[in-house]
Design a protein around this motif. Sequence first.
Motif, PDB file in Angstrom:
ATOM      1  N   CYS A 156      23.640 -43.744 -36.182  1.00  0.00           N
ATOM      2  CA  CYS A 156      24.499 -43.598 -34.633  1.00  0.00           C
ATOM      3  C   CYS A 156      25.426 -42.108 -34.788  1.00  0.00           C
ATOM      4  CB  CYS A 156      25.057 -44.964 -33.868  1.00  0.00           C
ATOM      5  SG  CYS A 156      26.206 -45.779 -34.763  1.00  0.00           S
ATOM      6  N   ALA A 157      26.585 -42.893 -35.934  1.00  0.00           N
ATOM      7  CA  ALA A 157      28.001 -42.341 -36.511  1.00  0.00           C
ATOM      8  C   ALA A 157      27.018 -40.649 -36.802  1.00  0.00           C
ATOM      9  CB  ALA A 157      28.404 -42.568 -37.741  1.00  0.00           C
ATOM     10  N   ALA A 158      25.911 -40.635 -37.544  1.00  0.00           N
ATOM     11  CA  ALA A 158      25.937 -39.452 -38.243  1.00  0.00           C
ATOM     12  C   ALA A 158      25.118 -38.460 -37.036  1.00  0.00           C
ATOM     13  CB  ALA A 158      23.876 -39.547 -38.961  1.00  0.00           C
ATOM     14  N   GLU A 159      24.541 -39.233 -35.909  1.00  0.00           N
ATOM     15  CA  GLU A 159      23.838 -38.520 -34.282  1.00  0.00           C
ATOM     16  C   GLU A 159      24.400 -38.068 -33.331  1.00  0.00           C
ATOM     17  OE1 GLU A 159      19.831 -38.643 -33.080  1.00  0.00           O
ATOM     18  OE2 GLU A 159      19.727 -38.366 -35.978  1.00  0.00           O
ATOM     19  N   CYS A 160      25.973 -38.459 -33.670  1.00  0.00           N
ATOM     20  CA  CYS A 160      27.007 -38.261 -32.129  1.00  0.00           C
ATOM     21  C   CYS A 160      26.999 -36.730 -32.482  1.00  0.00           C
ATOM     22  CB  CYS A 160      28.259 -39.495 -32.393  1.00  0.00           C
ATOM     23  SG  CYS A 160      29.445 -38.820 -30.949  1.00  0.00           S
TER      24      CYS A 160
ATOM     25  N   VAL B 235      25.240 -34.147 -40.618  1.00  0.00           N
ATOM     26  CA  VAL B 235      24.932 -32.266 -40.766  1.00  0.00           C
ATOM     27  C   VAL B 235      26.922 -32.178 -41.320  1.00  0.00           C
ATOM     28  CG1 VAL B 235      23.422 -32.172 -39.415  1.00  0.00           C
ATOM     29  CG2 VAL B 235      25.117 -31.442 -38.755  1.00  0.00           C
ATOM     30  N   LEU B 236      27.673 -32.791 -41.067  1.00  0.00           N
ATOM     31  CA  LEU B 236      29.193 -31.744 -41.538  1.00  0.00           C
ATOM     32  C   LEU B 236      29.471 -32.048 -42.416  1.00  0.00           C
ATOM     33  CD1 LEU B 236      32.116 -31.328 -39.680  1.00  0.00           C
ATOM     34  CD2 LEU B 236      32.261 -34.012 -39.851  1.00  0.00           C
ATOM     35  N   HIS B 237      28.888 -33.432 -43.384  1.00  0.00           N
ATOM     36  CA  HIS B 237      29.103 -34.112 -44.649  1.00  0.00           C
ATOM     37  C   HIS B 237      28.182 -32.358 -45.417  1.00  0.00           C
ATOM     38  CE1 HIS B 237      29.029 -38.673 -42.945  1.00  0.00           C
ATOM     39  NE2 HIS B 237      30.324 -37.878 -42.587  1.00  0.00           N
ATOM     40  N   VAL B 238      27.032 -32.515 -45.234  1.00  0.00           N
ATOM     41  CA  VAL B 238      26.328 -31.510 -46.879  1.00  0.00           C
ATOM     42  C   VAL B 238      27.182 -29.796 -46.344  1.00  0.00           C
ATOM     43  CG1 VAL B 238      24.014 -30.115 -46.783  1.00  0.00           C
ATOM     44  CG2 VAL B 238      24.392 -32.738 -45.465  1.00  0.00           C
ATOM     45  N   LEU B 239      27.770 -29.654 -44.544  1.00  0.00           N
ATOM     46  CA  LEU B 239      28.333 -28.083 -44.223  1.00  0.00           C
ATOM     47  C   LEU B 239      29.549 -28.642 -45.464  1.00  0.00           C
ATOM     48  CD1 LEU B 239      27.895 -26.176 -42.825  1.00  0.00           C
ATOM     49  CD2 LEU B 239      28.968 -26.988 -40.505  1.00  0.00           C
ATOM     50  N   LYS B 240      30.401 -29.789 -45.307  1.00  0.00           N
ATOM     51  CA  LYS B 240      31.252 -29.152 -45.813  1.00  0.00           C
ATOM     52  C   LYS B 240      31.386 -29.652 -47.208  1.00  0.00           C
ATOM     53  CE  LYS B 240      34.488 -29.804 -42.678  1.00  0.00           C
ATOM     54  NZ  LYS B 240      35.272 -28.518 -42.504  1.00  0.00           N
ATOM     55  N   ALA B 241      30.422 -29.825 -47.632  1.00  0.00           N
ATOM     56  CA  ALA B 241      30.017 -30.001 -49.119  1.00  0.00           C
ATOM     57  C   ALA B 241      29.728 -28.561 -49.652  1.00  0.00           C
ATOM     58  CB  ALA B 241      29.000 -30.820 -49.444  1.00  0.00           C
ATOM     59  N   PHE B 242      28.819 -28.075 -49.038  1.00  0.00           N
ATOM     60  CA  PHE B 242      28.638 -26.347 -49.443  1.00  0.00           C
ATOM     61  C   PHE B 242      30.091 -25.328 -49.136  1.00  0.00           C
ATOM     62  CE2 PHE B 242      23.984 -27.470 -48.433  1.00  0.00           C
ATOM     63  CZ  PHE B 242      23.822 -27.200 -49.836  1.00  0.00           C
ATOM     64  N   GLN B 243      30.908 -25.529 -48.097  1.00  0.00           N
ATOM     65  CA  GLN B 243      31.876 -24.795 -47.807  1.00  0.00           C
ATOM     66  C   GLN B 243      32.789 -25.186 -48.845  1.00  0.00           C
ATOM     67  OE1 GLN B 243      32.467 -25.796 -43.890  1.00  0.00           O
ATOM     68  NE2 GLN B 243      31.676 -23.558 -43.174  1.00  0.00           N
TER      69      GLN B 243
ATOM     70  N   ARG C 205      16.742 -34.384 -39.609  1.00  0.00           N
ATOM     71  CA  ARG C 205      17.925 -33.831 -40.682  1.00  0.00           C
ATOM     72  C   ARG C 205      17.977 -32.938 -41.227  1.00  0.00           C
ATOM     73  NH1 ARG C 205      22.107 -38.866 -40.470  1.00  0.00           N
ATOM     74  NH2 ARG C 205      20.772 -39.153 -38.592  1.00  0.00           N
ATOM     75  N   VAL C 206      17.573 -33.171 -42.332  1.00  0.00           N
ATOM     76  CA  VAL C 206      17.320 -32.329 -43.319  1.00  0.00           C
ATOM     77  C   VAL C 206      16.644 -30.953 -43.120  1.00  0.00           C
ATOM     78  CG1 VAL C 206      16.961 -32.426 -45.913  1.00  0.00           C
ATOM     79  CG2 VAL C 206      18.578 -33.893 -45.244  1.00  0.00           C
ATOM     80  N   ASP C 207      15.450 -31.133 -42.717  1.00  0.00           N
ATOM     81  CA  ASP C 207      14.088 -30.376 -42.285  1.00  0.00           C
ATOM     82  C   ASP C 207      15.529 -29.571 -41.661  1.00  0.00           C
ATOM     83  OD1 ASP C 207      12.938 -31.136 -43.631  1.00  0.00           O
ATOM     84  OD2 ASP C 207      11.192 -32.563 -41.823  1.00  0.00           O
ATOM     85  N   VAL C 208      15.495 -29.930 -40.193  1.00  0.00           N
ATOM     86  CA  VAL C 208      16.453 -29.119 -39.120  1.00  0.00           C
ATOM     87  C   VAL C 208      17.736 -28.457 -39.538  1.00  0.00           C
ATOM     88  CG1 VAL C 208      17.963 -29.123 -37.115  1.00  0.00           C
ATOM     89  CG2 VAL C 208      16.168 -30.304 -37.794  1.00  0.00           C
ATOM     90  N   MET C 209      18.502 -29.123 -40.633  1.00  0.00           N
ATOM     91  CA  MET C 209      19.819 -28.317 -41.613  1.00  0.00           C
ATOM     92  C   MET C 209      19.067 -26.799 -42.814  1.00  0.00           C
ATOM     93  SD  MET C 209      22.687 -30.594 -43.041  1.00  0.00           S
ATOM     94  CE  MET C 209      21.261 -32.047 -42.987  1.00  0.00           C
TER      95      MET C 209
END
Lengths: 712, 271
Positions: free
Chosen positions: A536-540, A619-627, A655-659
């Motif tokens: 739920c936290a990742a979907e919010c 998605v925020l975690h992944v984005l931050k990792a790359f940034q 989520r990965v597919d979308v990202m």
Amino acid sequence: MEMEKEELRIGVFVCHCGFNIGGVIDVPAVVEYAQTLPNVVCAEENLYMCSSAGLDLIKECIKNCNLNRVVVASCTPATHEPVFRSACEEAGLNKYLFEMVNIREHSSWVHMHHPKEATEKAKDLIRMAVAKASYFEPQIESELEIKPSALVIGGGISGMTAAMCLARQGFDVHLVEKEAEFGGMLRHLHKLQPTERDASEVLREAIPAVKANTNIHIHLSSLVKEVKGFIGNFDVTLQKNDSNELEQIKVGTIIVATGGEVFKPLGMYGYQENENVMTQLELEQLLKKGKLKKPKKVVMIQCVGAREKTGRTYCSRICCMVALNNALLLKKLYPDVEINILFRDLQTYGEYEDFYREARANFINFIRYDPDRPPKVASKSDTKLMVTVYDAYLGAEIEMDSDLVVLSTPLIQHEDGRKLSPILKVPLGADGFFFEAHPKLRPIDFTSEGIYVCGTAHGPKDVTESIAQAYAAASRAGIPMALRKIRAEAVKALVDKDICVNCDACVVSCIFNAIEAETFGLPNIIEANCKGCGVCAAECPMGAMQLVHFTDEQILAAIEALFKPKKLASSSESFDPIVLCFACQWCSYGAADLAGVSRIQYPPNVRIIRVPCSGRVDVLHVLKAFQNGADGVIITGCLIGDCHYIDGNMKAKNRVDVMKKSLGALGIDLERLEIGFASSSEGKKFATMMTNFVEKIRRLGPNPLRVKVRGD
Amino acid sequence: MYKIVTKRQLVPHINLFEFSAKEIAAKTKPGQFVILRVDERGERIPLTVADADVEKGTITVVCHEVGKTTKKLGKLEGGDYILDLLGPLGKPAEIEKFGTVICVGGGVMVAPLHFQAKAFREAGNKVIGVIGARTENQLIFENEMREVCDEFYVATDDGTKGHKGLDFLKELLKEKKIDRVIAMGPIVTLKSVSELTRLNGIPTIVTLIPIMVDAMGMCGACRVTVGGKTMFACVDGPDFDGHQVDFEELMARLKMFTPQEKLAFVFHEEE
């Protein structure tokens, strides 16, 4: 919250594990490094941190240095986290203020020939853990009371068995039956296989016993109208048939035993057009009442409306035995009757094979038909029939006269079962039957705690199997009721109602029905149902929903800490990628541990962050990792179909597919993001996955954002 | 380009916009909506009109910042322009003299509800207003609604103001002869109101806000199932019989693009 922040006092304890860690990793250097980290007030080492000397060291430091966070760098939390957590508690520190770093299975054992890199990796992992622990808060595992009473829905043989079993254990049971009398399907059956016992005889014993038991509260001619609440505290509204008379009851657990019904093959094989075409159930009822006119030539057709290409694709399991049973009964009554059974595949499992042998010995004929060329039934008169079948073995059509055609049709979910599914918020499978939480791990449970299933509501079964499953359901329901309480997860969802926008993405995403939307959309978290997966936290979309102990703040702190103080090699030096791996705490983390135990080596470029479920990765975690400069991000979870939270890994994959579609916009190659699945027995697969991914990233070169972030 | 005449933050993340749009204002009736685009790259945002001033030539909408595009809109101020504004769309609400009408609204939809409540009052109905939000500091248009209602109630999910939830409506429906109920707000609100009135058989009209793209009946994105039939909220609605709507399906359809929405939002925050 404008609470005064206490000063952080973090202690780091690094274990040599004899030679296991200390033989590869330079532990003293790691300890010296840990002392330089923000808020770390003490860093110690020990030959075996889990020994009593090691544990005493931790406890002493907590007291002497006033530690309010503890980080232990040693082996896997899978085995040793409880040990260190209790040491913390013994020293008066809440166990949720403790974090464990795995530098054995995830470093020294898998990078045995790279002591320098393994040491650097240990430093990185400790820095990440210290950053994460800075945001920890003490947590309490609350206890919930369980009412020792159960609701059993359905008064057939399954429901009566489950109710009796619970009542005899001393629990209060409310047994609800929509008909005016108990018995369900058994009231319509004739002789039960394999014993040929009269179904009515079984009921003559079962029903009075149920009625005589004072622990069982009987609700005949009643339906379940509404169910609110959760395990331990369900509020149930019952409605008397065809009236507005409502009754409220409170129960702690619920067993679904609503049974099934026989599919009526309307429009098939002349059913209901010719009076001598009937289902097996209708034949049984005639036999039961002794009203069957003596037939001369009987044809039975198997798999009518079952094992179809779409819709009812399943095998109903019991029809082969039902047909054989009824055929043998007919033979006994009328030895000179001719019986032909037209089948697709005859499946008489276990001891039922004897029935088949007996049938053959009694000159019952079996003809295999091809589902692409099904038999045809034509009426010659009101009572006379002509059956044509293409015999697959003979390769020719056979015509046969018949004065009784019996259709073996499958059991299906009935209308009331379909209506009950949304009331209980439990799912139906593609076949329409109630769908259990996991076919192997939790075959009797629903994903919602405190609700169980048994009998033909769950799929076609014979009486023996239904009874066995009813005992199983009663046994499952008995556990929380006997304990009278359950402990709720401390790692649970938590909503910030000021950030929430009532979108209810969390409500829809929760497979455990742990989040309900209030009237104006405020998510209400039902602690008893929350399993702490964090989906739920990742979907919010707003970050309003958080998972306690795995908050965005904590995870992002770890990610940022990994990259912040890094001096990256300048472009002239060889490129050594940094890969961030999110591993779910069940299978994929276990696979990484097994790679360690098996000493399967993989490149030391991987840094693992443990999450409850791959579905927690935002998605925020992944984005931050790359940034922040990650050259690659790999999310790992349980094998598809084996997720410990049912479908968290599917949500992660989605989520990965979308990202991947959006990474290009940031100037990041979509190949830098990957998702992989491994079971905890697949250490080799995990190591291979990491090796291949690191190699791929090495080929791709540095993350282009990394240059921007680092300014080199 | 359409000019923002006024912009006002009602509560954090909920903003009121008054756009200068003379032709739209002249034609808009309560219950209708507009679609706006902030710029070329954002989503098309459907918004139910909260007021129309024919003389000033303006329309008012209230928008909740729930994603990338609405957040972008929220950053604009009075005097700024948006790319375009399309409307009025959808069928106007059925405003007649029914007798006593309850208007229930939740969250951001209280604003357009007020437009209808006003019209019902003017048509000679007795209007009972009920507005709600998840918590006290999220309530909007309280005074505006109070002004146009004969009776007025406030409710919150957490009980921080007024009644806790809508259970109190049960009594109200029992005590009074109610001729019609209008519900606007989150789907859970529409669903619970419809469940409450179903028992008494009171006609209940709900405004549906599914995912919408073109808003002219062509794309089919806003399909909803009402009484077993597929309808398009943009041209067949947005108002439907609450007792006939398949709310579960609507809720599931609304969540179809959650990961994409989140991604867009997270990326936008980084821009």
